[in-house]
Design a protein around this motif. Structure first.
Motif, PDB file in Angstrom:
ATOM      1  N   THR A  69       1.351   6.867 -17.839  1.00 44.19           N
ATOM      2  CA  THR A  69       2.549   6.435 -18.562  1.00 44.19           C
ATOM      3  C   THR A  69       2.728   4.936 -18.338  1.00 44.19           C
ATOM      4  O   THR A  69       2.818   4.488 -17.193  1.00 44.19           O
ATOM      5  N   THR A 119       4.519  -3.419  -9.644  1.00 46.38           N
ATOM      6  CA  THR A 119       3.295  -3.464 -10.469  1.00 46.38           C
ATOM      7  C   THR A 119       2.235  -4.416  -9.912  1.00 46.38           C
ATOM      8  O   THR A 119       1.276  -4.743 -10.614  1.00 46.38           O
ATOM      9  N   GLY A 145       6.317  -5.398  -3.020  1.00 45.06           N
ATOM     10  CA  GLY A 145       4.865  -5.515  -2.915  1.00 45.06           C
ATOM     11  C   GLY A 145       4.367  -6.846  -3.450  1.00 45.06           C
ATOM     12  O   GLY A 145       5.065  -7.859  -3.407  1.00 45.06           O
ATOM     13  N   MET A 146       3.164  -6.815  -3.977  1.00 41.36           N
ATOM     14  CA  MET A 146       2.563  -8.065  -4.452  1.00 41.36           C
ATOM     15  C   MET A 146       3.361  -8.656  -5.601  1.00 41.36           C
ATOM     16  O   MET A 146       3.343  -9.878  -5.812  1.00 41.36           O
ATOM     17  N   GLY A 203       5.005   0.796  -4.110  1.00 39.99           N
ATOM     18  CA  GLY A 203       5.769   1.722  -4.951  1.00 39.99           C
ATOM     19  C   GLY A 203       5.829   3.115  -4.365  1.00 39.99           C
ATOM     20  O   GLY A 203       6.885   3.757  -4.361  1.00 39.99           O
ATOM     21  N   MET A 239      -4.936   0.355  -3.220  1.00 38.56           N
ATOM     22  CA  MET A 239      -5.177   0.768  -1.824  1.00 38.56           C
ATOM     23  C   MET A 239      -6.449   1.618  -1.692  1.00 38.56           C
ATOM     24  O   MET A 239      -7.113   1.565  -0.658  1.00 38.56           O
ATOM     25  N   GLY A 299      -2.085   5.139  -6.529  1.00 38.71           N
ATOM     26  CA  GLY A 299      -2.672   4.491  -5.348  1.00 38.71           C
ATOM     27  C   GLY A 299      -2.924   3.012  -5.526  1.00 38.71           C
ATOM     28  O   GLY A 299      -3.105   2.285  -4.549  1.00 38.71           O
ATOM     29  N   PRO A 352      -6.769  -7.365   1.996  1.00 37.52           N
ATOM     30  CA  PRO A 352      -6.628  -5.957   2.401  1.00 37.52           C
ATOM     31  C   PRO A 352      -5.876  -5.701   3.707  1.00 37.52           C
ATOM     32  O   PRO A 352      -6.232  -4.807   4.466  1.00 37.52           O
ATOM     33  N   VAL A 354       8.197   1.365 -11.021  1.00 42.52           N
ATOM     34  CA  VAL A 354       7.066   1.128 -11.921  1.00 42.52           C
ATOM     35  C   VAL A 354       5.886   0.653 -11.073  1.00 42.52           C
ATOM     36  O   VAL A 354       5.939  -0.410 -10.454  1.00 42.52           O
ATOM     37  N   HIS A 366       0.023  -7.587  -8.534  1.00 40.03           N
ATOM     38  CA  HIS A 366      -0.214  -9.006  -8.860  1.00 40.03           C
ATOM     39  C   HIS A 366       0.345  -9.390 -10.238  1.00 40.03           C
ATOM     40  O   HIS A 366       0.754 -10.522 -10.439  1.00 40.03           O
ATOM     41  N   THR A 386       4.542  -7.028 -13.833  1.00 41.37           N
ATOM     42  CA  THR A 386       4.692  -6.771 -15.272  1.00 41.37           C
ATOM     43  C   THR A 386       6.152  -6.668 -15.728  1.00 41.37           C
ATOM     44  O   THR A 386       6.512  -7.194 -16.785  1.00 41.37           O
TER      45      THR A 386
END
Ligand code: 48F
Length: 254
Positions: free
Chosen positions: A125, A169, A218-219, A37, A64, A61, A232, A31, A171, A174
């Motif tokens: 989606t 998802t 990720g975040m 992702g 990024m 993206g 960044p 997701v 920061h 989710t």
């Protein structure tokens, strides 16, 4: 050749229906189509794993594309340089260990690699809920068209089954929030201040299964763990996506 509009319409609906029917049963649902992702999806699909990348926006993206404050450049540190090489992303060395790449090229090449490897991308989606039954593990995702959610229409969603789910998802983390908010045993500490060195050093530790069947990357991994943010510099995103792929493979017993 004479073109017929209705044949074009039938071709689109027929092909996408075939794909969607096939992808209601997945090895891995990811997701969020940001850097972590996409990286995770590409590396899993390169191993022949059936992966869907689900993104609520039109474009894949995530954060990024915009580089740093809309300057379309990202920085990747030495530890993740091999992933730039893996995806064929060009870079220059600004100072020792600081590699600068085009954010547009980075999104395009990671996504192209994912598509080449067989990732099926479902954009527009939105994941709006998770499936958790008596075995208390995430075993599927509840999806709807993003425009339905944006318009606030009362239209019931559809559901897909997934052996492993990855929350990429960013920061908002989710999916983790959905699990926590519906009573799942999952603590979300929330993201900390900007501190690139600490955030990047710790992200791999935080990339893990946080609830049965749910891996964060990720975040989202840092946000769940109460870790700092990094801005960044994107090495941690790529490396975290890679680790999430390894963990998913382990969970799938591959
Ligand atoms: O935010 P995002 O790029 O996540 P990431 O891979 O990378 C973070 C960096 O971009 C940057 C950073 C690193 O230096 O701090 O912010 O952790 O991408 C997350 C994607 O998830 C989508 C969202 O639209 C975005 O493209 N997304 C969020 N919630 C949902 C979703 C949802 N419920 N359903 C589908 N997609």
């Amino acid at each position: 050749m004479e073109l017929d509009e209705v044949t074009i319409s039938r071709a689109i609906l027929s092909e996408q229906s075939r794909i969607m029917l096939d992808y209601f049963d997945l090895d891995c649902a990811i997701v969020g189509g940001g850097p972590s992702g996409i990286t995770c999806a590409a590396l899993l699909a390169e191993e022949g794993i059936k992966v869907a990348l689900i993104e609520k926006k039109l474009s894949i993206g995530g954060g990024m594309w915009g580089g740093g404050m809309m300057f379309p450049r990202i920085v990747v540190q030495e530890e993740a340089r091999r992933l730039l090489d893996h995806f064929g992303i060009k870079y220059t060395e600004y100072e020792k260990g600081y590699f600068v790449a085009s954010s547009v090229e980075a999104v395009s090449k990671t996504l192209a690699a994912a598509c080449d490897a067989g990732v099926e991308v479902f954009n527009l989606t939105t994941v709006e809920d998770v499936v958790v039954k008596e075995d208390k593990r995430v075993s599927g995702l509840v999806i709807n068209w993003s425009p339905v959610e944006m318009a606030g229409l009362h239209i019931d969603p559809l559901t897909l089954r997934s052996k492993v789910t990855i929350d990429a998802t960013g920061h908002d983390s989710t999916v983790a929030h959905m699990v926590r908010d519906k009573g799942g045993d999952l603590e979300i500490k929330g993201e900390g201040f900007m501190w690139a060195e600490k955030a990047e050093s710790n992200i791999l530790k935080h990339t893990k299964e946080v609830f049965p069947g749910l891996i964060v990357t990720g975040m989202a991994a840092n946000a769940v763990a109460g870790e700092n943010r990094m801005g960044p510099v994107f090495g941690g995103m790529l490396l975290s996506g890679e680790k999430a792929a390894l963990l998913a493979k382990e969970a799938l017993n591959l």
